[in-house]
Design a protein around this motif. Structure first.
Motif, mmCIF file in Angstrom:
data_model
loop_
_atom_site.group_PDB
_atom_site.id
_atom_site.type_symbol
_atom_site.label_atom_id
_atom_site.label_comp_id
_atom_site.label_asym_id
_atom_site.label_seq_id
_atom_site.Cartn_x
_atom_site.Cartn_y
_atom_site.Cartn_z
ATOM 1 N N THR A 272 0.816 -1.207 0.000
ATOM 2 C CA THR A 272 0.000 0.000 0.000
ATOM 3 C C THR A 272 0.855 1.263 0.000
ATOM 4 O O THR A 272 1.967 1.283 0.511
ATOM 5 C CB THR A 272 -0.901 0.034 1.251
ATOM 6 N N LEU A 290 0.067 -4.223 -11.117
ATOM 7 C CA LEU A 290 -0.512 -4.101 -9.773
ATOM 8 C C LEU A 290 -1.155 -5.434 -9.429
ATOM 9 O O LEU A 290 -2.070 -5.892 -10.116
ATOM 10 C CB LEU A 290 -1.533 -2.971 -9.714
ATOM 11 N N ALA A 307 -2.240 -4.635 -3.987
ATOM 12 C CA ALA A 307 -1.788 -3.275 -4.261
ATOM 13 C C ALA A 307 -2.936 -2.297 -4.019
ATOM 14 O O ALA A 307 -4.008 -2.426 -4.627
ATOM 15 C CB ALA A 307 -1.297 -3.172 -5.700
ATOM 16 N N SER A 308 -2.710 -1.335 -3.132
ATOM 17 C CA SER A 308 -3.774 -0.372 -2.835
ATOM 18 C C SER A 308 -3.200 0.982 -2.466
ATOM 19 O O SER A 308 -2.059 1.082 -2.007
ATOM 20 C CB SER A 308 -4.666 -0.885 -1.699
ATOM 21 N N ASP A 309 -4.015 2.011 -2.681
ATOM 22 C CA ASP A 309 -3.662 3.379 -2.300
ATOM 23 C C ASP A 309 -2.312 3.804 -2.876
ATOM 24 O O ASP A 309 -1.596 4.616 -2.273
ATOM 25 C CB ASP A 309 -3.662 3.518 -0.776
ATOM 26 N N CYS A 310 -1.982 3.277 -4.035
ATOM 27 C CA CYS A 310 -0.747 3.660 -4.715
ATOM 28 C C CYS A 310 -1.034 4.768 -5.728
ATOM 29 O O CYS A 310 -2.156 4.904 -6.230
ATOM 30 C CB CYS A 310 -0.137 2.465 -5.434
ATOM 31 N N ILE A 326 -3.825 -3.754 -14.056
ATOM 32 C CA ILE A 326 -4.409 -3.683 -12.722
ATOM 33 C C ILE A 326 -5.044 -5.039 -12.416
ATOM 34 O O ILE A 326 -6.097 -5.381 -12.953
ATOM 35 C CB ILE A 326 -5.484 -2.577 -12.641
ATOM 36 N N PRO A 353 -6.590 -5.376 -6.417
ATOM 37 C CA PRO A 353 -6.058 -4.039 -6.153
ATOM 38 C C PRO A 353 -7.207 -3.034 -6.012
ATOM 39 O O PRO A 353 -8.236 -3.163 -6.674
ATOM 40 C CB PRO A 353 -5.217 -3.741 -7.396
ATOM 41 N N ASN A 356 -6.282 2.740 -6.067
ATOM 42 C CA ASN A 356 -5.058 3.236 -6.677
ATOM 43 C C ASN A 356 -5.374 4.409 -7.604
ATOM 44 O O ASN A 356 -6.413 4.425 -8.260
ATOM 45 C CB ASN A 356 -4.366 2.115 -7.456
ATOM 46 N N THR A 357 -4.503 5.393 -7.646
ATOM 47 C CA THR A 357 -4.684 6.577 -8.479
ATOM 48 C C THR A 357 -3.761 6.483 -9.679
ATOM 49 O O THR A 357 -2.533 6.438 -9.529
ATOM 50 C CB THR A 357 -4.370 7.858 -7.687
#
Length: 373
Positions: A272, A290, A307-310, A326, A353, A356-357
């Motif tokens: 994260t 991701l 995978a998060s908040d990346c 993704i 995931p 994610n931005t």
């Protein structure tokens, strides 16, 4: 009687080194005479200062070579401001307990302009250079790691009780590393920061790996393996490697301004809060991946964390089949592939995931720019 001036000691054996080791003072230099050496093991716990480091160096850069069987650290440094410079390590054969240089509970120590070539390890997961213990601000710079066999090159070692802080790995060259011979094709990273991403991934060594070159590094699928938090990977150059820069575990790392040309992989992401920005990735089938995980966030235990908040922004991707993927490894089944008692994790990689931005990335000659699975 107070010492007033630094001294230069010219030595040509382990015994001569041991004879002067206890009296080394800030500013002193140990000049190892030109030649070939085997079967050394010296421990250096002396302390220099920022203005007067203790120097251990070749009489002439590149003319001092260590080789042969290594069963203990050749140089083990646990002092402060001790610099090793200009030494070759070639054709060494390391056992499980062997290491070429270890910076252990050291502070502000440095390995500079050394060459590590054609060395071989006999036990899986054995590194040539280790930074370990609760020291800080140690540096590996300007070194060459060439054609080493079955080994890890540089390891930042993190345990439950010890985490080196603020290590800098800078301006080194890693190249011509063949696939390891181990059955699971694992244990051949050029740089590894942390070893247990499942239980110790939240440790924060705050290591920086920058301005290194990785060329034809095929040891395993992780050229760089990040398994801890708050590290930085900046301005590195990757060319024709059979592997990736991998966020295997950990959180809140920065992967910025790196260049990838050719090879099999770019950047792989679990965990994260990573920032993946301003990287240039060219000629790689899938540039950024991701990954799915077994768990999410910083508190859940999972063999892989989704995978998060990346943030993935302002990367330039060219000549790829998929730019950003993704959701790779969806529903991978890890039954029987890891110890669920040691790692109380689900075995299915089924957490997608999330949060994610992704934006502001440039694509040229990319078949599918962003793919979500």
């Amino acid at each position: 009687m107070q010492k007033t001036s630094a001294k230069v000691y010219r030595i040509g054996s382990e015994q001569e080194f041991r004879a002067i080791q206890s009296i080394l003072m800030p500013g002193d230099k140990v000049m190892i005479k030109n030649g070939n050496y085997t079967d050394w093991s010296v421990n250096i716990n002396n302390k220099g200062t920022s203005l007067k480091p203790i120097m251990i160096q070749a009489e002439k850069p590149g003319m001092v070579t260590f080789s042969g069987n290594v069963t203990k650290p050749i140089f083990s440094i646990s002092g402060a401001y001790v610099f090793i410079q200009g030494i070759n390590f070639k054709d060494c054969v390391l056992t499980k307990t062997g290491v070429l240089i270890e910076l252990s509970i050291s502070n502000n120590c440095r390995i500079s302009d050394c060459s590590f070539s054609s060395n071989q390890v006999k036990t899986q997961f054995t590194p040539l250079v280790i930074i370990s213990g609760n020291g800080s601000n140690n540096i590996v710079e300007g070194c060459n790691f060439i054609s080493n066999v079955d080994n890890q090159d540089v390891q930042v070692k993190i345990t439950k009780d010890a985490c080196p802080k603020f290590t800098l790995i800078e301006n080194n060259i890693f190249r011509d590393k063949n696939k390891v011979s181990w059955p699971n094709a694992n244990g051949g990273e050029c740089v590894q920061v942390g070893q247990d991403p499942v239980l110790l991934g939240n440790q924060k060594p705050e290591t920086t790996v920058r301005k290194n070159r990785f060329i034809h590094c095929n040891g395993e699928n992780e050229v760089i393996s990040n398994k801890s938090s708050e590290n930085k990977y900046l301005n590195n150059y990757f060319k024709d490697n059979d592997g990736e820069l991998v966020m295997r575990g950990g959180h809140d790392c920065v992967i910025a301004d790196n260049t990838f040309k050719g090879g099999t992989g770019g950047i792989r992401v679990n965990g994260t809060g990573h920032q993946i920005i301003n990287n240039k990735i060219d000629g790689i089938a899938t540039a950024i991946r991701l990954m799915y995980g077994m768990a999410k966030g910083k508190d859940e235990i999972g063999f892989y964390i989704a995978a998060s908040d990346c943030i993935i922004k302002n990367n330039t991707i060219s000549n790829a089949t998929t730019g950003i993927l993704i959701g790779d490894s969806k529903d991978a089944n890890w039954t029987g592939k890891f110890d669920t008692k040691r790692y109380p994790s689900p075995v299915m990689q089924n957490v997608a995931p999330f949060n994610n931005t992704i934006g502001g990335n440039g694509f040229k000659n990319v078949k599918d720019k962003v793919v979500e699975k």
